[in-house]
Write an enzyme that holds these catalytic residues in place. Sequence first.
Site, PDB file in Angstrom:
ATOM      1  N   LYS A  52       0.812  -1.198   0.051  1.00 45.58           N
ATOM      2  CA  LYS A  52       0.087   0.031   0.074  1.00 45.58           C
ATOM      3  C   LYS A  52       0.879   1.122   0.011  1.00 45.58           C
ATOM      4  CE  LYS A  52      -3.771  -2.465   2.266  1.00 45.58           C
ATOM      5  NZ  LYS A  52      -4.287  -2.975   3.580  1.00 45.58           N
ATOM      6  N   GLN A  96      -4.701  -2.027   9.655  1.00 41.60           N
ATOM      7  CA  GLN A  96      -4.674  -3.130   8.923  1.00 41.60           C
ATOM      8  C   GLN A  96      -5.252  -4.382   9.874  1.00 41.60           C
ATOM      9  OE1 GLN A  96      -3.713  -3.911   5.805  1.00 41.60           O
ATOM     10  NE2 GLN A  96      -3.982  -6.008   5.904  1.00 41.60           N
ATOM     11  N   ASP A 119     -11.251   2.298   4.354  1.00 39.05           N
ATOM     12  CA  ASP A 119     -11.552   1.002   4.094  1.00 39.05           C
ATOM     13  C   ASP A 119     -13.026   0.528   4.041  1.00 39.05           C
ATOM     14  OD1 ASP A 119      -9.453  -1.100   4.036  1.00 39.05           O
ATOM     15  OD2 ASP A 119      -8.765  -0.446   6.057  1.00 39.05           O
TER      16      ASP A 119
HETATM   17  N1  GUN Z   1      -6.701  -7.177   6.227  1.00 38.72           N
HETATM   18  C1  GUN Z   1      -7.316  -7.805   4.979  1.00 38.72           C
HETATM   19  N2  GUN Z   1      -7.850  -7.201   3.961  1.00 38.72           N
HETATM   20  C2  GUN Z   1      -7.793  -5.911   4.608  1.00 38.72           C
HETATM   21  C3  GUN Z   1      -8.502  -4.703   3.993  1.00 38.72           C
HETATM   22  O1  GUN Z   1      -8.738  -4.580   3.011  1.00 38.72           O
HETATM   23  N3  GUN Z   1      -8.278  -3.704   4.719  1.00 38.72           N
HETATM   24  C4  GUN Z   1      -7.801  -3.746   6.017  1.00 38.72           C
HETATM   25  N4  GUN Z   1      -7.559  -2.703   6.657  1.00 38.72           N
HETATM   26  N5  GUN Z   1      -7.317  -4.961   6.618  1.00 38.72           N
HETATM   27  C5  GUN Z   1      -7.347  -6.039   5.766  1.00 38.72           C
END
Ligand code: GUN
Length: 291
Positions: A52, A96, A119
């Site tokens: 990211k 995350q 998100d």
């Molecule tokens: N863990 C797995 N996929 C995601 C996601 O798209 N965003 C976040 N914040 N955590 C994750």
Amino acid sequence: MIIINGKKVAAEIREELKKKINNLKLEGKTVPGLVAILVGDNPASDSYVRGKSKACEEISMITKTERLSSDISEKDLLELIQKYNSDKIFNGILVQLPLPKHISEGKVIETILPAKDVDGFHPISVGNLVIGNDTFLPCTPAGIQELLVKYNIPIKGKHVVVVGRSNIVGKPISNILLQKKENANAIVTICHSAAKDISYFSKQADILIAAIGQPNFVKREMVKDGVVVIDVGINRLKDETHPKGYRIVGDVDFDEVSKKASFITPVPGGVGPMTIAMLLKNTFKAYLIQN
Ligand code: GUN
């Protein structure tokens, strides 16, 4: 059979955003910013967060990663989120998941300001999605819809079968494709681990979305001819012949199922790259809302 190239579509989206950010710079404006918060040292989470932040840098978005020890208290984490809620530089906040057991994911998500919820996990964002209001769509589901649209795959009136009911993929993609809107309006079935026979459902799918988290779960006899297959799985399989000691496989047995499919996403290179592209898009949207 057409292999859906998520890597290429994602690169195009990043390129468009890069141009938009370049224009902001030329106009002497500030650019969007994203802060990612990573708790602990889960290797998969670490790899996602690095992906990211690299993607942000490549399009000249401001990015910062807060790496926190797995024993940080819930209170300290919530305070850090509140600090970023009132920060002017970071328009998007991403925590995350998963988080260590002593921290409530619900509380963490609810602490993020909905205007910075890139998100799309906040209950307000989820509620808006269900109702059909404009909101931040969760990145992986938004990426799936984008792929279907980019490949001109009809959605309206089609039977979409989603396998998996997670808050991150299964539930939101079902709600997105269910809406009485353009690029949606599907008949949606959600099935999951409590189903006696997943096959009974998956065989009926015009579009099958596999978000199960089990390597090569979907086999040839579980789908009908001409099915569109979207594989959301990212499973690490031990493989000593690979430099990293593992390889990534999806939830779909690609070699078998691709013989019956009309369209299929590969793993890697299908849905995965789209998640990050949609995160960047959401961060740009957050920036526009806040400015
Ligand atoms: N863990 C797995 N996929 C995601 C996601 O798209 N965003 C976040 N914040 N955590 C994750």
